[in-house]
Design a protein around this motif. Sequence first.
Motif, PDB file in Angstrom:
ATOM      1  N   LEU A   1      27.447   8.094  60.875  1.00  0.00           N
ATOM      2  CA  LEU A   1      26.216   7.504  60.294  1.00  0.00           C
ATOM      3  C   LEU A   1      26.133   6.040  59.638  1.00  0.00           C
ATOM      4  O   LEU A   1      25.285   5.456  59.542  1.00  0.00           O
ATOM      5  CB  LEU A   1      25.376   8.580  59.501  1.00  0.00           C
ATOM      6  CG  LEU A   1      25.348   9.756  60.171  1.00  0.00           C
ATOM      7  CD1 LEU A   1      24.704  10.899  59.137  1.00  0.00           C
ATOM      8  CD2 LEU A   1      24.721   9.913  61.499  1.00  0.00           C
ATOM      9  N   MET A   2      27.537   5.472  59.780  1.00  0.00           N
ATOM     10  CA  MET A   2      27.529   4.267  59.048  1.00  0.00           C
ATOM     11  C   MET A   2      27.538   3.239  60.256  1.00  0.00           C
ATOM     12  O   MET A   2      28.843   2.986  60.615  1.00  0.00           O
ATOM     13  CB  MET A   2      28.553   4.074  58.087  1.00  0.00           C
ATOM     14  CG  MET A   2      28.523   4.829  56.749  1.00  0.00           C
ATOM     15  SD  MET A   2      29.861   5.005  55.747  1.00  0.00           S
ATOM     16  CE  MET A   2      30.030   3.180  55.143  1.00  0.00           C
ATOM     17  N   ASN A   3      26.602   3.005  60.843  1.00  0.00           N
ATOM     18  CA  ASN A   3      26.712   2.303  62.231  1.00  0.00           C
ATOM     19  C   ASN A   3      26.025   1.434  62.390  1.00  0.00           C
ATOM     20  O   ASN A   3      25.518   0.805  63.561  1.00  0.00           O
ATOM     21  CB  ASN A   3      26.471   3.265  63.231  1.00  0.00           C
ATOM     22  CG  ASN A   3      25.066   4.058  62.960  1.00  0.00           C
ATOM     23  OD1 ASN A   3      24.316   3.331  62.554  1.00  0.00           O
ATOM     24  ND2 ASN A   3      24.806   5.052  63.774  1.00  0.00           N
ATOM     25  N   SER A   4      25.684   0.339  61.285  1.00  0.00           N
ATOM     26  CA  SER A   4      24.683  -1.005  61.724  1.00  0.00           C
ATOM     27  C   SER A   4      25.435  -2.000  61.508  1.00  0.00           C
ATOM     28  O   SER A   4      26.600  -2.166  61.195  1.00  0.00           O
ATOM     29  CB  SER A   4      23.625  -0.679  60.359  1.00  0.00           C
ATOM     30  OG  SER A   4      24.275  -1.173  59.286  1.00  0.00           O
ATOM     31  N   THR A   5      24.816  -3.235  62.052  1.00  0.00           N
ATOM     32  CA  THR A   5      25.390  -4.460  61.948  1.00  0.00           C
ATOM     33  C   THR A   5      24.351  -5.496  61.664  1.00  0.00           C
ATOM     34  O   THR A   5      23.310  -5.429  61.999  1.00  0.00           O
ATOM     35  CB  THR A   5      25.962  -4.843  63.584  1.00  0.00           C
ATOM     36  OG1 THR A   5      26.763  -3.844  64.099  1.00  0.00           O
ATOM     37  CG2 THR A   5      26.573  -6.130  63.745  1.00  0.00           C
ATOM     38  N   THR A   6      24.973  -6.352  61.100  1.00  0.00           N
ATOM     39  CA  THR A   6      23.821  -7.531  60.470  1.00  0.00           C
ATOM     40  C   THR A   6      24.691  -8.926  60.892  1.00  0.00           C
ATOM     41  O   THR A   6      26.184  -8.917  60.689  1.00  0.00           O
ATOM     42  CB  THR A   6      23.700  -7.566  59.050  1.00  0.00           C
ATOM     43  OG1 THR A   6      24.872  -7.507  58.328  1.00  0.00           O
ATOM     44  CG2 THR A   6      22.959  -6.242  58.595  1.00  0.00           C
ATOM     45  N   TYR A   7      23.914  -9.909  61.165  1.00  0.00           N
ATOM     46  CA  TYR A   7      24.452 -11.131  61.531  1.00  0.00           C
ATOM     47  C   TYR A   7      24.254 -12.154  60.397  1.00  0.00           C
ATOM     48  O   TYR A   7      23.107 -12.249  60.022  1.00  0.00           O
ATOM     49  CB  TYR A   7      23.953 -11.514  62.658  1.00  0.00           C
ATOM     50  CG  TYR A   7      24.396 -12.981  63.333  1.00  0.00           C
ATOM     51  CD1 TYR A   7      25.868 -13.191  63.319  1.00  0.00           C
ATOM     52  CD2 TYR A   7      23.391 -13.978  63.495  1.00  0.00           C
ATOM     53  CE1 TYR A   7      26.221 -14.624  63.529  1.00  0.00           C
ATOM     54  CE2 TYR A   7      23.765 -15.235  63.979  1.00  0.00           C
ATOM     55  CZ  TYR A   7      25.130 -15.492  63.933  1.00  0.00           C
ATOM     56  OH  TYR A   7      25.430 -16.780  64.425  1.00  0.00           O
ATOM     57  N   LYS A   8      24.925 -12.931  60.098  1.00  0.00           N
ATOM     58  CA  LYS A   8      24.886 -14.056  58.936  1.00  0.00           C
ATOM     59  C   LYS A   8      25.035 -15.286  59.466  1.00  0.00           C
ATOM     60  O   LYS A   8      26.382 -15.829  59.953  1.00  0.00           O
ATOM     61  CB  LYS A   8      26.131 -13.674  57.801  1.00  0.00           C
ATOM     62  CG  LYS A   8      25.749 -12.393  56.991  1.00  0.00           C
ATOM     63  CD  LYS A   8      26.952 -12.265  56.110  1.00  0.00           C
ATOM     64  CE  LYS A   8      26.899 -10.820  55.548  1.00  0.00           C
ATOM     65  NZ  LYS A   8      28.056 -10.602  54.433  1.00  0.00           N
ATOM     66  N   ALA A   9      23.985 -15.945  60.093  1.00  0.00           N
ATOM     67  CA  ALA A   9      23.947 -17.011  60.927  1.00  0.00           C
ATOM     68  C   ALA A   9      24.830 -18.286  60.376  1.00  0.00           C
ATOM     69  O   ALA A   9      25.345 -18.926  61.021  1.00  0.00           O
ATOM     70  CB  ALA A   9      22.592 -17.468  61.446  1.00  0.00           C
ATOM     71  N   ALA A  10      24.594 -18.396  59.028  1.00  0.00           N
ATOM     72  CA  ALA A  10      25.032 -19.481  58.191  1.00  0.00           C
ATOM     73  C   ALA A  10      26.531 -19.496  58.136  1.00  0.00           C
ATOM     74  O   ALA A  10      27.296 -20.498  58.184  1.00  0.00           O
ATOM     75  CB  ALA A  10      24.489 -19.508  56.854  1.00  0.00           C
ATOM     76  N   GLU A  11      27.245 -18.146  58.258  1.00  0.00           N
ATOM     77  CA  GLU A  11      28.705 -18.126  57.914  1.00  0.00           C
ATOM     78  C   GLU A  11      29.395 -17.648  59.481  1.00  0.00           C
ATOM     79  O   GLU A  11      30.458 -17.751  59.550  1.00  0.00           O
ATOM     80  CB  GLU A  11      28.741 -16.752  57.065  1.00  0.00           C
ATOM     81  CG  GLU A  11      28.304 -17.027  55.928  1.00  0.00           C
ATOM     82  CD  GLU A  11      28.377 -15.954  54.958  1.00  0.00           C
ATOM     83  OE1 GLU A  11      29.471 -14.914  55.031  1.00  0.00           O
ATOM     84  OE2 GLU A  11      27.525 -15.653  53.892  1.00  0.00           O
ATOM     85  N   LYS A  12      28.436 -17.536  60.254  1.00  0.00           N
ATOM     86  CA  LYS A  12      28.691 -17.205  61.779  1.00  0.00           C
ATOM     87  C   LYS A  12      29.713 -15.872  61.648  1.00  0.00           C
ATOM     88  O   LYS A  12      30.679 -15.983  62.551  1.00  0.00           O
ATOM     89  CB  LYS A  12      29.454 -18.411  62.460  1.00  0.00           C
ATOM     90  CG  LYS A  12      28.717 -19.547  62.922  1.00  0.00           C
ATOM     91  CD  LYS A  12      29.401 -20.397  63.643  1.00  0.00           C
ATOM     92  CE  LYS A  12      28.446 -21.665  64.312  1.00  0.00           C
ATOM     93  NZ  LYS A  12      29.017 -22.653  65.098  1.00  0.00           N
ATOM     94  N   VAL A  13      29.185 -14.959  61.016  1.00  0.00           N
ATOM     95  CA  VAL A  13      30.111 -13.741  60.750  1.00  0.00           C
ATOM     96  C   VAL A  13      28.982 -12.571  60.987  1.00  0.00           C
ATOM     97  O   VAL A  13      27.905 -12.783  60.478  1.00  0.00           O
ATOM     98  CB  VAL A  13      30.528 -13.551  59.390  1.00  0.00           C
ATOM     99  CG1 VAL A  13      31.078 -12.302  58.875  1.00  0.00           C
ATOM    100  CG2 VAL A  13      31.823 -14.560  58.953  1.00  0.00           C
ATOM    101  N   ALA A  14      29.561 -11.546  61.634  1.00  0.00           N
ATOM    102  CA  ALA A  14      28.920 -10.345  61.877  1.00  0.00           C
ATOM    103  C   ALA A  14      29.582  -9.340  60.829  1.00  0.00           C
ATOM    104  O   ALA A  14      30.816  -9.009  60.795  1.00  0.00           O
ATOM    105  CB  ALA A  14      28.993  -9.811  63.377  1.00  0.00           C
ATOM    106  N   SER A  15      28.760  -8.438  60.064  1.00  0.00           N
ATOM    107  CA  SER A  15      29.082  -7.320  59.245  1.00  0.00           C
ATOM    108  C   SER A  15      28.949  -6.311  60.026  1.00  0.00           C
ATOM    109  O   SER A  15      27.697  -5.821  60.277  1.00  0.00           O
ATOM    110  CB  SER A  15      28.592  -7.469  57.688  1.00  0.00           C
ATOM    111  OG  SER A  15      28.772  -8.774  57.312  1.00  0.00           O
ATOM    112  N   ILE A  16      29.884  -5.431  60.184  1.00  0.00           N
ATOM    113  CA  ILE A  16      29.847  -4.261  61.100  1.00  0.00           C
ATOM    114  C   ILE A  16      30.375  -3.008  60.393  1.00  0.00           C
ATOM    115  O   ILE A  16      31.518  -3.156  59.829  1.00  0.00           O
ATOM    116  CB  ILE A  16      30.774  -4.419  62.311  1.00  0.00           C
ATOM    117  CG1 ILE A  16      30.544  -5.665  63.038  1.00  0.00           C
ATOM    118  CG2 ILE A  16      30.595  -3.334  63.386  1.00  0.00           C
ATOM    119  CD1 ILE A  16      31.543  -6.024  64.100  1.00  0.00           C
ATOM    120  N   LEU A  17      29.516  -2.067  60.244  1.00  0.00           N
ATOM    121  CA  LEU A  17      30.135  -0.850  59.555  1.00  0.00           C
ATOM    122  C   LEU A  17      31.013   0.040  60.535  1.00  0.00           C
ATOM    123  O   LEU A  17      30.833  -0.052  61.755  1.00  0.00           O
ATOM    124  CB  LEU A  17      28.668   0.023  59.213  1.00  0.00           C
ATOM    125  CG  LEU A  17      28.000  -0.788  58.270  1.00  0.00           C
ATOM    126  CD1 LEU A  17      26.919   0.298  57.677  1.00  0.00           C
ATOM    127  CD2 LEU A  17      28.712  -1.298  57.070  1.00  0.00           C
TER     128      LEU A  17
END
Length: 502
Positions: A122-138
């Motif tokens: 259930l910890m299954n979301s992703t967010t994108y930080k465009a300025a850092e070019k990094v995806a934060s993935i659970l």
Amino acid sequence: MKLTSTVAAVLLGLAPELALATSNSAYQCCRALSKSKVGSKVVYPGSEAYHDSVTSYWAVNVQLEPTCIVQPHSAKDVSSIVKTLTSAGGDSPCQFAVRSGGHMTWAGANNIEPGVTIDLSLMNSTTYKAAEKVASILPGSRWQAVYEYLEAYGVTVPGGRTGPVGVGGFLLGGGNSFHGARVGLACDNVVNYEVVLASGSIVYANAQTNVDLFKALKGGSNNFGIVTRYDVKTIDDPSMWGGLVVFDNSTTDQQIPALVKFVDNIENDPYASWIGLWQYNSTTRRTTITSPLDYSKPEPFPAAFDDFYQIPNISDSTREATVFELTSELQQAEGYRDVFLTGSYYNSEAILTRMIEILNAKIEEAIPLATGEDWSIMVIVQPWPKILWQQNANNGVGNVLGLDRFDENMIQVLYDYSWDSAADDALFQRLCEEALAELDEYAKSIDMYNEYIYLNYADKTQNPLRGYGDENVQFIKKVAAKYDPKGVFQKQVPGGFKVSKA
């Protein structure tokens, strides 16, 4: 036969009296969780959520029945769970498992019976930080969902090539991807980990903070804590060209030299990715070769695959597509019992020829002995070129895989046997173990064997951490002792590959 908790514990290596104590302790641990801050997130046998969690494991033979399952929503939830499980249980400390996607194929790797399973799905979301070019993935995310989300931003990440595979285990074991020859192994593209330690503390590991833990997590699996977020460098364009090309088994003699040549030329065109799957299916009584040909930019029919284009095929789905589309296409059937065993060898036609001879022999042996109606014997070959680990050799941190010891191109062989009947468990486990042992023996006889074992494909009978080399094993032990001084993840989390047993 459905196992009771006590019988299952005995089979996992516990004496009968200890098995009973373990079962009783597990109920105490579940009760303690139910009374804690995460009580509403604990599910028990008989509930729909419990059933859905148990049956979501890819291989049927790993679908154990924990005493209870707890499904956290956040790192704080995980922290609360770990604090409870390390303090409850009385004289018998709580035994627990941690699962992300549930794609390992041996019982107990990421599940437990009796005991508590921490289900991160259930910890299954992703967010994108465009300025850092990094995806934060659970950690409970599946790669197909990650790719689909990131494609809206015109980016992707180096991840699994089969959509349903979970993020957590893949990244902790190394991680090969379509983009590997360009950016290195997936673990080397993680720039930060959020980790819940055995103390319940939430810490971060990166190139500036907890640097030793940062390195150890790049291949060190579940020996240190529970990772609750992966921050991964993105790749600018998700567009690709590729698909599945199916060949008749009679083309094997043409496939082998084409493969050897391809492996030795990957560094000349690192956009190219190839996999070869030789599969016998009992329902068709036929062996076919399926080759995913994938190119990580949208260039039709790239020259890197020229030798494969010359081989007549049965079908061809290659086209311009995205990472999401290609990983959704490249999937193995669910609902079977399964075993994986894997080995690494130096790139050689002789190894591949012997591999196919062994495959054919095991098929012939299985045909009169298998009692089930639907089973498959498959061997999967993947390039393992030195460019995979040399790409990030100078990143200042490195990983613990130990591949930097080697300066030759290799191939990775995965024996993947699947079947429908529990009565055939011992048969296919034996045949698979024999196949790997026979190829290893031959490879050693011609100096083509390599000790590295890819953890993400390894069976319980293997010891992948040992293949990292003594220096890395000692480093992992040191880091584990530092961040988990009581050995919680060595003693209370029996699943996975433990550095204490390496």
